[in-house]
Motif scaffolding. Structure first.
Motif, PDB file in Angstrom:
ATOM      1  N   PRO A 312       0.822  -1.212   0.000  1.00 59.22           N
ATOM      2  CA  PRO A 312       0.000   0.000   0.000  1.00 59.22           C
ATOM      3  C   PRO A 312       0.856   1.263   0.000  1.00 59.22           C
ATOM      4  CG  PRO A 312      -0.863  -1.599   1.569  1.00 59.22           C
ATOM      5  CD  PRO A 312       0.452  -2.141   1.099  1.00 59.22           C
ATOM      6  N   ILE A 313       0.355   2.284  -0.674  1.00 56.02           N
ATOM      7  CA  ILE A 313       1.022   3.587  -0.710  1.00 56.02           C
ATOM      8  C   ILE A 313       0.564   4.408   0.500  1.00 56.02           C
ATOM      9  CG2 ILE A 313       1.290   5.752  -1.988  1.00 56.02           C
ATOM     10  CD1 ILE A 313       2.684   3.445  -3.347  1.00 56.02           C
ATOM     11  N   ASP A 314       1.540   4.829   1.319  1.00 54.62           N
ATOM     12  CA  ASP A 314       1.230   5.651   2.484  1.00 54.62           C
ATOM     13  C   ASP A 314       1.467   7.125   2.159  1.00 54.62           C
ATOM     14  OD1 ASP A 314       3.999   5.987   2.549  1.00 54.62           O
ATOM     15  OD2 ASP A 314       4.281   4.447   4.073  1.00 54.62           O
ATOM     16  N   SER A 315       1.201   7.985   3.135  1.00 62.25           N
ATOM     17  CA  SER A 315       1.294   9.422   2.885  1.00 62.25           C
ATOM     18  C   SER A 315       2.725   9.869   2.605  1.00 62.25           C
ATOM     19  CB  SER A 315       0.725  10.196   4.073  1.00 62.25           C
ATOM     20  OG  SER A 315       1.410   9.859   5.272  1.00 62.25           O
ATOM     21  N   ASP A 316       3.707   9.273   3.292  1.00 64.07           N
ATOM     22  CA  ASP A 316       5.104   9.668   3.067  1.00 64.07           C
ATOM     23  C   ASP A 316       5.537   9.332   1.642  1.00 64.07           C
ATOM     24  OD1 ASP A 316       5.314  10.618   5.637  1.00 64.07           O
ATOM     25  OD2 ASP A 316       6.244   8.807   6.439  1.00 64.07           O
ATOM     26  N   THR A 317       5.188   8.142   1.194  1.00 64.74           N
ATOM     27  CA  THR A 317       5.534   7.753  -0.177  1.00 64.74           C
ATOM     28  C   THR A 317       4.772   8.608  -1.183  1.00 64.74           C
ATOM     29  OG1 THR A 317       5.830   5.483   0.634  1.00 64.74           O
ATOM     30  CG2 THR A 317       5.747   5.797  -1.756  1.00 64.74           C
ATOM     31  N   ALA A 318       3.500   8.887  -0.890  1.00 64.56           N
ATOM     32  CA  ALA A 318       2.701   9.725  -1.785  1.00 64.56           C
ATOM     33  C   ALA A 318       3.310  11.118  -1.932  1.00 64.56           C
ATOM     34  CB  ALA A 318       1.267   9.822  -1.266  1.00 64.56           C
ATOM     35  N   ALA A 319       3.854  11.638  -0.844  1.00 59.47           N
ATOM     36  CA  ALA A 319       4.475  12.967  -0.904  1.00 59.47           C
ATOM     37  C   ALA A 319       5.650  12.979  -1.873  1.00 59.47           C
ATOM     38  CB  ALA A 319       4.918  13.399   0.485  1.00 59.47           C
ATOM     39  N   LEU A 320       6.435  11.882  -1.879  1.00 57.47           N
ATOM     40  CA  LEU A 320       7.550  11.793  -2.834  1.00 57.47           C
ATOM     41  C   LEU A 320       7.029  11.649  -4.262  1.00 57.47           C
ATOM     42  CD1 LEU A 320      10.114   9.409  -1.072  1.00 57.47           C
ATOM     43  CD2 LEU A 320      10.247  11.890  -1.326  1.00 57.47           C
ATOM     44  N   LEU A 321       6.021  10.816  -4.452  1.00 61.50           N
ATOM     45  CA  LEU A 321       5.449  10.619  -5.783  1.00 61.50           C
ATOM     46  C   LEU A 321       4.881  11.921  -6.329  1.00 61.50           C
ATOM     47  CD1 LEU A 321       3.583   7.290  -4.985  1.00 61.50           C
ATOM     48  CD2 LEU A 321       5.403   7.492  -6.677  1.00 61.50           C
ATOM     49  N   HIS A 322       4.346  12.722  -5.440  1.00 62.44           N
ATOM     50  CA  HIS A 322       3.709  13.981  -5.830  1.00 62.44           C
ATOM     51  C   HIS A 322       4.709  14.994  -6.391  1.00 62.44           C
ATOM     52  CE1 HIS A 322       0.614  17.065  -5.773  1.00 62.44           C
ATOM     53  NE2 HIS A 322       1.410  17.872  -5.086  1.00 62.44           N
ATOM     54  N   GLU A 323       5.985  14.794  -6.087  1.00 62.45           N
ATOM     55  CA  GLU A 323       7.004  15.770  -6.477  1.00 62.45           C
ATOM     56  C   GLU A 323       7.288  15.793  -7.968  1.00 62.45           C
ATOM     57  OE1 GLU A 323      10.429  14.949  -4.140  1.00 62.45           O
ATOM     58  OE2 GLU A 323       9.528  15.638  -2.250  1.00 62.45           O
TER      59      GLU A 323
END
Length: 515
Positions: A312-323
């Motif tokens: 699962p994608i968590d918020s910390d990983t999502a923040a990196l993906l969002h960059e």
């Protein structure tokens, strides 16, 4: 002509009561069977039992009820044929103008866990397809409906003209033959599996349309997306899109490649794909660590790519993906916080697959490749590396760490277009050479991409080395270990070069061509 008499017999009763009520309101006499007859009668729809038409009881647990001349004469009689008219009159038979039939739920039956062979066979419909085919053949005079989505169109035309148009009847007949062909194909596939018939003399396949696509690989090519009726859970065909615009043909191809690669790994893994080749693969203790490695593998190529994770994608990983700009992110699940972060970008597609099967639990299946006038069929490449099947060809044995990195590289290189070379270091790809006409060319690309990271890396090759030149390049770049299938008549040349440079070389005995 007008629709005066209808025969209704459906397993899926969605919308059938309302449809029958509308038919009755238009003065259509309704004949029905079994459970459909009971339901319509309970709902106050005037209905005649099939036995009243045939003069014969429904027998053998309902197996035999509509297979009767009184039914099929009414369906198949050519209405403007004087001889047919005379025979109908002489035998006191009536025409049937409308047939509404859907079939025993064979697919739903075999999808059930632990379903018995006997139950599956019992859910093969015989009378239904026979009536559908009879009515569809005689569509010049008979309207046939197999899909509840067509009820409204039939009622609309019936209310307007008292009958359907020939164009509608042709269209409905074509749908019937598609439906019965798919039904028979599914039964054939099931029985082939039961008797172990892997490559039959006639291959019948059926797929269900998921969506039309704006275009194919290029804008001048039309395209659509289909899935197998027994689609694999955790696959792209069963994924739920949580956010973003519609998938394109190329998105689907790339996303499927990403899912195939990430499913090779037991632990947390992330894959970035461009044009069906991995541009970055990372493994780690968490999905966050794995993504960082996948990104660092090739920060340039990942831009505009597709990312797949097996956790699962968590918020910390999502923040990196969002960059960065990404087309698609695929994962078994997303936390609510991750969805909030990623959905700030309007166009990014978020696909939730549900559970991704472990490498040893992946479902076997076929890979289908079209050629002009034909089809190539082969098993999917589900080979998994087993340590006891490896042989060390060189004087130096690989270290435990090198073995782990070699296994990682081997899992990746099988998904890279041939000729393929993959360099791996510290749980991440550092160089990928894909789709080259010669192996040394693929090695040059991978080594150039890795740069200084090639020192201390390991190398995976999807097929054997025809000569020692690739090993010479690897040695010059500082590569310490190699994994390859072996099997060349010149294996000794590569072994000699590896020994000269202290490179450990492992042979698998299995190659992974990917065209």
């Amino acid at each position: 002509m007008a629709i005066k008499r209808a025969l209704i017999s459906v397993s899926d009763k969605t919308g059938i009561v309302e449809f029958a009520q509308q038919l009755a309101a238009q003065g259509v006499e309704i004949i029905s069977t079994g459970g459909t007859h009971t339901l319509l009668k309970e709902q106050g729809v005037p209905v005649i039992g099939i036995s009243e038409v045939t003069g014969f009881p429904e027998i053998m647990d309902g197996r035999v009820k509509t297979l009767h001349p009184a039914v099929h004469s009414g369906l198949l009689a050519v209405r403007d044929n004087e001889e047919h008219q005379a025979q109908m009159k002489e035998l006191n038979l009536d025409y049937i103008d409308l047939v509404v039939v859907n079939l025993y739920p064979f697919q739903q039956t075999i999808e059930k866990p632990g379903v018995s062979y006997e139950e599956a066979i019992e859910n093969i419909d015989i009378g239904g397809p026979t009536m559908l085919r009879s009515a569809a053949k005689n569509h010049a005079f008979v309207t046939v409906v197999v899909d509840a989505a067509d009820y409204s169109k039939v009622i609309e035309e019936l209310q307007a003209e008292g009958d359907t148009t020939l164009a509608t009847r042709k269209s409905l007949a074509a749908k019937v033959f598609r439906h019965t062909a798919a039904y028979d194909s599914l039964i054939a596939s099931y029985l082939n599996e039961q008797v172990g018939e892997t490559y039959p003399e006639r291959l019948t396949l059926t797929y269900e349309k998921i969506q039309s696509l704006r275009y194919g690989e290029n804008p001048h090519q039309q395209a659509a997306f289909y899935r197998a009726p027994l689609a694999v859970q955790g696959s792209l065909t069963t994924a739920e899109q949580l956010h973003g615009k519609e998938l394109s043909y190329n998105n689907i191809n790339d996303a499927n490649a990403a899912l195939s690669i990430v499913s090779e790994f037991e632990g947390p893994a992330v894959v970035a794909v461009k044009h069906m080749n991995p541009c970055g693969v990372g493994i780690g203790e968490s999905v966050y660590e794995a993504y960082k490695k996948a990104y660092e593998s090739d920060p340039t190529s990942i831009f505009g790519g597709i990312v797949a994770a097996n956790r699962p994608i968590d918020s910390d990983t999502a923040a990196l993906l969002h960059e960065i700009f990404l087309e698609i992110v695929i994962a078994p699940e997303f936390t609510p916080e991750a969805i909030d972060i990623l959905s700030q970008k309007k166009n990014i597609r978020l696909l939730r697959t549900g559970h991704v099967p472990a490498p040893d639990k992946r479902q076997a299946g076929w890979q289908l490749t079209s050629v002009d006038g034909g089809l190539l069929v082969q098993e999917n490449d589900l080979h998994s590396l087993k340590e006891d099947q490896l042989s060390v060809a060189t004087d130096r044995q690989p270290t435990e760490e090198e073995l782990a990195q070699l296994a990682f590289g081997w899992n990746v290189v099988k998904h890279v277009k041939s000729n393929a070379i993959v360099l791996v270091k510290d749980g991440m790809t550092v160089g990928v050479g894909a789709g080259q006409m010669n192996r040394v060319g693929a090695a040059r690309i991978a080594i150039a991409q890795a740069g200084e990271k090639a020192k201390g890396a390991v190398l995976a090759s999807d097929a054997f080395f025809p000569m020692g030149d690739t090993l010479e390049l690897a040695a010059a770049a500082g590569i310490t270990a190699v994994i390859q299938p072996g099997g060349s008549i010149r294996d000794e040349e590569s072994v000699k070069v590896a020994n000269e440079h202290g490179i450990a070389m492992v042979m698998t005995g299995v190659r992974h061509f990917k065209h």
